[in-house]
Scaffold this motif. Structure first.
Motif, PDB file in Angstrom:
ATOM      1  N   VAL A  59       0.824  -1.210   0.000  1.00 21.62           N
ATOM      2  CA  VAL A  59       0.000   0.000   0.000  1.00 21.62           C
ATOM      3  C   VAL A  59       0.858   1.260   0.000  1.00 21.62           C
ATOM      4  O   VAL A  59       0.515   2.265  -0.641  1.00 21.62           O
ATOM      5  CB  VAL A  59      -0.948  -0.012   1.228  1.00 21.62           C
ATOM      6  N   ARG A  60       1.992   1.219   0.684  1.00 25.21           N
ATOM      7  CA  ARG A  60       2.833   2.410   0.769  1.00 25.21           C
ATOM      8  C   ARG A  60       3.399   2.824  -0.595  1.00 25.21           C
ATOM      9  O   ARG A  60       3.889   3.944  -0.753  1.00 25.21           O
ATOM     10  CB  ARG A  60       3.970   2.184   1.764  1.00 25.21           C
ATOM     11  N   SER A  61       3.314   1.938  -1.586  1.00 21.38           N
ATOM     12  CA  SER A  61       3.774   2.287  -2.935  1.00 21.38           C
ATOM     13  C   SER A  61       2.872   3.322  -3.590  1.00 21.38           C
ATOM     14  O   SER A  61       3.318   4.117  -4.416  1.00 21.38           O
ATOM     15  CB  SER A  61       3.841   1.036  -3.814  1.00 21.38           C
ATOM     16  N   HIS A 123     -21.327  -1.958  -2.035  1.00 24.56           N
ATOM     17  CA  HIS A 123     -21.025  -3.390  -1.920  1.00 24.56           C
ATOM     18  C   HIS A 123     -19.598  -3.640  -1.423  1.00 24.56           C
ATOM     19  O   HIS A 123     -19.272  -4.749  -0.995  1.00 24.56           O
ATOM     20  CB  HIS A 123     -21.216  -4.068  -3.277  1.00 24.56           C
ATOM     21  N   LYS A 124     -18.741  -2.619  -1.462  1.00 24.29           N
ATOM     22  CA  LYS A 124     -17.349  -2.773  -1.036  1.00 24.29           C
ATOM     23  C   LYS A 124     -17.172  -2.544   0.464  1.00 24.29           C
ATOM     24  O   LYS A 124     -16.149  -2.922   1.034  1.00 24.29           O
ATOM     25  CB  LYS A 124     -16.444  -1.775  -1.766  1.00 24.29           C
ATOM     26  N   ALA A 133      -9.192   4.921   0.243  1.00 23.52           N
ATOM     27  CA  ALA A 133     -10.109   6.045   0.059  1.00 23.52           C
ATOM     28  C   ALA A 133      -9.341   7.284  -0.378  1.00 23.52           C
ATOM     29  O   ALA A 133      -8.214   7.525   0.073  1.00 23.52           O
ATOM     30  CB  ALA A 133     -10.865   6.329   1.352  1.00 23.52           C
ATOM     31  N   GLU A 134      -9.970   8.075  -1.246  1.00 23.73           N
ATOM     32  CA  GLU A 134      -9.427   9.363  -1.663  1.00 23.73           C
ATOM     33  C   GLU A 134     -10.442  10.439  -1.344  1.00 23.73           C
ATOM     34  O   GLU A 134     -11.649  10.241  -1.509  1.00 23.73           O
ATOM     35  CB  GLU A 134      -9.115   9.360  -3.162  1.00 23.73           C
ATOM     36  N   LEU A 153     -13.411   5.462  -3.865  1.00 26.31           N
ATOM     37  CA  LEU A 153     -13.202   4.349  -2.945  1.00 26.31           C
ATOM     38  C   LEU A 153     -12.791   3.120  -3.754  1.00 26.31           C
ATOM     39  O   LEU A 153     -13.436   2.778  -4.739  1.00 26.31           O
ATOM     40  CB  LEU A 153     -14.490   4.069  -2.169  1.00 26.31           C
ATOM     41  N   HIS A 154     -11.702   2.456  -3.322  1.00 29.09           N
ATOM     42  CA  HIS A 154     -11.180   1.306  -4.073  1.00 29.09           C
ATOM     43  C   HIS A 154     -10.973   0.114  -3.154  1.00 29.09           C
ATOM     44  O   HIS A 154     -10.568   0.264  -2.001  1.00 29.09           O
ATOM     45  CB  HIS A 154      -9.824   1.631  -4.718  1.00 29.09           C
ATOM     46  N   THR A 155     -11.210  -1.074  -3.684  1.00 31.02           N
ATOM     47  CA  THR A 155     -10.753  -2.290  -3.030  1.00 31.02           C
ATOM     48  C   THR A 155      -9.278  -2.469  -3.358  1.00 31.02           C
ATOM     49  O   THR A 155      -8.723  -1.771  -4.221  1.00 31.02           O
ATOM     50  CB  THR A 155     -11.536  -3.512  -3.531  1.00 31.02           C
ATOM     51  N   MET A 156      -8.613  -3.422  -2.714  1.00 31.89           N
ATOM     52  CA  MET A 156      -7.205  -3.677  -3.031  1.00 31.89           C
ATOM     53  C   MET A 156      -7.052  -4.111  -4.480  1.00 31.89           C
ATOM     54  O   MET A 156      -6.114  -3.699  -5.163  1.00 31.89           O
ATOM     55  CB  MET A 156      -6.635  -4.744  -2.104  1.00 31.89           C
ATOM     56  N   LEU A 157      -7.966  -4.934  -4.971  1.00 32.11           N
ATOM     57  CA  LEU A 157      -7.894  -5.381  -6.360  1.00 32.11           C
ATOM     58  C   LEU A 157      -8.015  -4.194  -7.307  1.00 32.11           C
ATOM     59  O   LEU A 157      -7.252  -4.080  -8.275  1.00 32.11           O
ATOM     60  CB  LEU A 157      -8.991  -6.400  -6.643  1.00 32.11           C
ATOM     61  N   GLU A 158      -8.940  -3.301  -7.035  1.00 28.27           N
ATOM     62  CA  GLU A 158      -9.116  -2.125  -7.892  1.00 28.27           C
ATOM     63  C   GLU A 158      -7.899  -1.212  -7.818  1.00 28.27           C
ATOM     64  O   GLU A 158      -7.467  -0.659  -8.838  1.00 28.27           O
ATOM     65  CB  GLU A 158     -10.376  -1.364  -7.474  1.00 28.27           C
TER      66      GLU A 158
END
Length: 245
Positions: A59-61, A123-124, A133-134, A153-158
């Motif tokens: 995630v830190r990337s 649904h996420k 989140a942004e 809003l993003h999942t890890m896959l997204e």
């Protein structure tokens, strides 16, 4: 125990009766996330770690600051964490609003997710989901902490599909036997217009990097990464990201 005929933890097995040895099955070790989910299901809490631990280095990337490092700013900031609580309410206009608390082990922040963002992303949002989140970070006058008005809003896959340049697999000459068949078997179920795949080969007489064609882009989900790491080793699989926000 004596009255019941139980003499030890394995009571009931006839003494002196030799049991034929059973062949142990070879299975993939549990991932840390699977172990933690088992702890939560069994004990009601995470005992040996935190689910965000599996993702924090990655995630830190693309999300360089932890929640504790966020500051009040009108600009867009990005944060990642585990959903520890979630609730909804109705606005006066009848829209559904969502409020989720994210935890990344450094701190917590409440996300305010208004109707236009909430509906396509609802649904996420559930307890124990890892989300990115942004939005704009503001002072929370009620709690004294910070809150974020979410715009995306993003999942890890997204997030991986959006921010990663490629998924790179490193293979040595010793492990390159039937490489094309093995790659097809592992990648085929996850083919999608998502993340590019590259193969880096290391041999005694040659080395190089091959970027697979667009038809072999994949959805870089946890299952695919786990399967690839089981096949090529944990250090043999990496996601490379573009510069962080």
């Amino acid at each position: 125990d004596a009255e019941s005929g139980i003499h030890d933890l394995f009571g009931g097995v006839a003494e002196g009766v030799a049991q034929p040895p059973r062949q142990a099955s070879k299975v993939r070790p549990l991932t840390r996330r699977e172990r933690l989910e088992g702890e939560k299901d069994t004990l009601g809490l995470y005992l040996t770690g935190h689910p965000i631990d599996d993702y924090i280095g990655e995630v830190r990337s693309f999300c360089p600051r932890g929640i504790s490092e966020l500051t009040v700013d009108r600009g867009v900031q990005r944060v990642a964490g585990l959903v520890v609580s979630f609730r909804t309410m109705r606005s006066k206009r009848g829209d559904t609003l969502g409020f989720a608390v994210l935890d990344d082990r450094t701190a917590r922040i409440e996300l305010s997710i208004f109707g236009d963002v909430f509906e396509p992303n609802k649904h996420k949002i559930y307890k124990d989901a890892v989300l990115i989140a942004e939005g704009e970070v503001q002072q929370d006058e009620f709690s004294g902490g910070l809150k974020m008005r979410v715009t995306q809003l993003h999942t890890m896959l997204e997030a991986r599909s959006r921010f990663a340049d490629c998924l790179e697999i490193s293979v040595s000459a010793e492990k390159a036997s039937d490489l094309s068949k093995r790659l097809r078997r592992l990648l085929e179920p996850h083919r999608k217009d998502g993340c590019a795949v590259a193969v880096r080969y290391h041999g005694v007489e040659a080395q190089g990097r091959i970027l697979l064609g667009r038809a072999w882009k994949v959805a870089p989900c946890d299952d695919l990464l786990a399967d690839l790491r089981a096949e090529f080793g944990r250090d043999g699989v990496a996601l490379h990201y573009r510069a962080a926000l």
